[in-house]
Design a protein around this motif. Structure first.
Motif, mmCIF file in Angstrom:
data_model
loop_
_atom_site.group_PDB
_atom_site.id
_atom_site.type_symbol
_atom_site.label_atom_id
_atom_site.label_comp_id
_atom_site.label_asym_id
_atom_site.label_seq_id
_atom_site.Cartn_x
_atom_site.Cartn_y
_atom_site.Cartn_z
ATOM 1 N N UNK A 73 0.825 -1.217 0.000
ATOM 2 C CA UNK A 73 0.000 0.000 0.000
ATOM 3 C C UNK A 73 0.852 1.256 0.000
ATOM 4 N N UNK A 74 1.993 1.197 0.683
ATOM 5 C CA UNK A 74 2.865 2.365 0.785
ATOM 6 C C UNK A 74 4.051 2.296 -0.174
ATOM 7 N N UNK A 75 4.253 1.158 -0.843
ATOM 8 C CA UNK A 75 5.361 1.036 -1.779
ATOM 9 C C UNK A 75 6.721 1.090 -1.121
ATOM 10 N N UNK A 76 6.932 0.290 -0.080
ATOM 11 C CA UNK A 76 8.158 0.335 0.704
ATOM 12 C C UNK A 76 8.999 -0.911 0.472
ATOM 13 N N UNK A 77 10.265 -0.816 0.844
ATOM 14 C CA UNK A 77 11.134 -1.986 0.856
ATOM 15 C C UNK A 77 10.896 -2.784 2.139
#
Length: 491
Positions: A73-77
């Motif tokens: 949802x947040x596009x994180x690693x």
């Protein structure tokens, strides 16, 4: 006017927290946590474990699935996802922690294990529960609207009823397919052979190191091979004859290295190689066979063509788009009903999307108890078999009917085609939403299983976002009705 505010540093103890130790019930993560049937997911997730009492205790499904949803949802690693969860109390509530804790809830390396454990079948089932629960709520909202004013909800008369409430065809099913590109560099035959040669040279160094002292190291001509590769790779324009000559040279270097490894295998075995190097050796052997056959037959096509040594499951998918005629990744066929997307088929080998129509229609009937009124799809789905199938079940397949239409029916048919094309924009918008916002345009997972999990997870996140937007719309609609209706305002 500007007023300076940074003359005195604000200490952490002086920072004001407005929620007074309690979470805001209207927060988006709180709302999302209430939409997911965690107990159903836990029962389905627990079936993957051989024993509930033996072995090391695993993390709960809420921690695993919640962390993956937060990441997509947040596009994180992986590492940044754990950092965000550690710093945010709402994210800790979302993954099911009973209280706020300052230490990380788990190590970032466990994110890969979560993706392996939660496969696309589990995520598709969770997605199905969420979509069907929303469909049941829409039916309840319809019943309240039919009973009279005074109830919040939207008019969903065009939406299909659930579970065999009628035998007539209702609703519309949208179908389309796309490619989810993998995170690999654009493959060329020359670059693949050069990469294979370099990896083989490292394997030869490892195997030679475990031989007896005094034995001469096999000659690989690595510097000569590197110069031959760069002499062509650095050119802006390469003629076909020069390229074929360069590929032939690299094929001979790779063949020589494979023969050397074969002799070292008889002498010292392959136990000195790591598990990754052993897998790469198997892939390179198949890659050499394919490249040698294409070079000998003077062709560029072969079955199950390998385009990446690190991700040998990736296949070229011909799409015929303006930006890229060929994409490298998984081909995904999805269906959309009432704005919610479902994964109908995922395959790394290219397939004809028209073959998924009948299975998608039967799945629609299983979910809603009746066939759809219309199936909106592009021309690839209009095969004779699909047209005959739709005609037998009273389903209108978008597109012109067979035969020459009459002059009076042309105008009506043109109007229907324009309307179908406008409604089909919804599924194209789903592809755009997934590729621009949720990473469907570049799958960064490396393994085949984890890549499939990421693709299924992105559809789940998109549906959760739609439910969250719909919930906000219902609340705003109810508030507007309460302000404008005297009866609701007094109540």
């Amino acid at each position: 006017m500007y007023r300076p505010t940074e003359r005195q540093m604000l200490l952490p103890d002086d920072f004001f927290l407005p929620f007074g130790g309690k979470l805001n019930k209207e927060n988006r993560w709180v709302k999302l946590a209430q939409m997911i049937p965690w107990w159903k997911v836990e029962e389905h997730y627990g079936e993957r474990f051989k024993s509930w009492t033996k072995g090391q205790q695993a993390y709960s499904v809420r921690v695993a699935l919640g962390a993956l949803i937060i990441q997509e949802r947040l596009g994180l690693s992986d590492r940044e996802t754990v950092c965000q969860i550690t710093e945010n109390p709402y994210l800790q509530y979302f993954i099911g922690l009973p209280r706020f804790q300052e230490e990380p809830p788990f190590h970032p390396s466990l994110m890969t294990h979560f993706r392996k454990r939660l496969g696309p079948d589990v995520l598709s089932q969770v997605n199905e529960w969420i979509v069907m629960e929303q469909a049941e709520r829409d039916d309840d909202a319809d019943d309240r609207d039919d009973a009279g004013p005074g109830h919040p909800g939207v008019n969903a008369a065009s939406k299909p009823r659930t579970k065999a409430q009628t035998t007539a065809n209702q609703g519309k099913l949208l179908l389309d397919a796309t490619c989810a590109p993998a995170d690999i560099s654009y493959p060329t035959d020359l670059s693949l052979l050069n990469e294979a040669r370099e990896k083989l040279e490292k394997m030869i160094d490892v195997l030679h190191a475990v031989r007896e002292r005094g034995k001469r190291k096999p000659r690989t001509y690595r510097e000569k091979a590197r110069r031959a590769y760069l002499a062509v790779a650095k050119q802006r324009r390469v003629s076909p004859r020069t390229l074929r000559k360069a590929i032939g040279k690299q094929l001979r270097f790779v063949a020589r290295d494979l023969r050397i490894i074969g002799k070292l295998k008889e002498e010292v075995g392959l136990g000195a190689l790591s598990a990754r190097q052993y897998r790469q050796l198997l892939v390179i052997q198949e890659l050499y066979r394919q490249q040698e056959e294409m070079y000998r037959r003077k062709t560029r096509r072969i079955e199950d063509r390998i385009v990446s040594i690190s991700q040998p499951h990736v296949r070229p998918i011909v799409r015929g788009k303006v930006r890229a005629n060929v994409e490298f990744g998984a081909k995904v066929a999805i269906s959309v009903v009432n704005g919610y997307a479902r994964l109908e088929r995922l395959d790394w080998d290219s397939f004809h999307e028209g073959n998924t129509l009948q299975a998608a229609v039967e799945a629609y009937r299983e979910r809603y108890g009746h066939y759809p009124e219309a199936v909106l799809a592009d021309r690839a789905y209009r095969s004779r078999e699909n047209l005959r199938y739709c005609k037998e079940h009273g389903i209108r397949l978008s597109g012109p009917p067979l035969g020459r239409p009459s002059k009076t029916a042309r105008a009506e048919q043109a109007r229907i085609e324009r309307q179908d094309a406008a409604e089909r924009n919804e599924i194209e918008g789903k592809f755009g939403e997934g590729k621009r916002l949720y990473g469907l345009g570049l799958i960064r997972a490396r393994l085949r299983a984890t890549s499939e999990t990421v693709i299924a997870l992105q559809l789940l996140v998109m549906n959760l976002e739609r439910r969250l937007r719909l919930l906000l719309y219902l609340v705003l609609t109810w508030l507007q009705q309460a302000l404008t209706s005297p009866a609701l305002a007094n109540s």
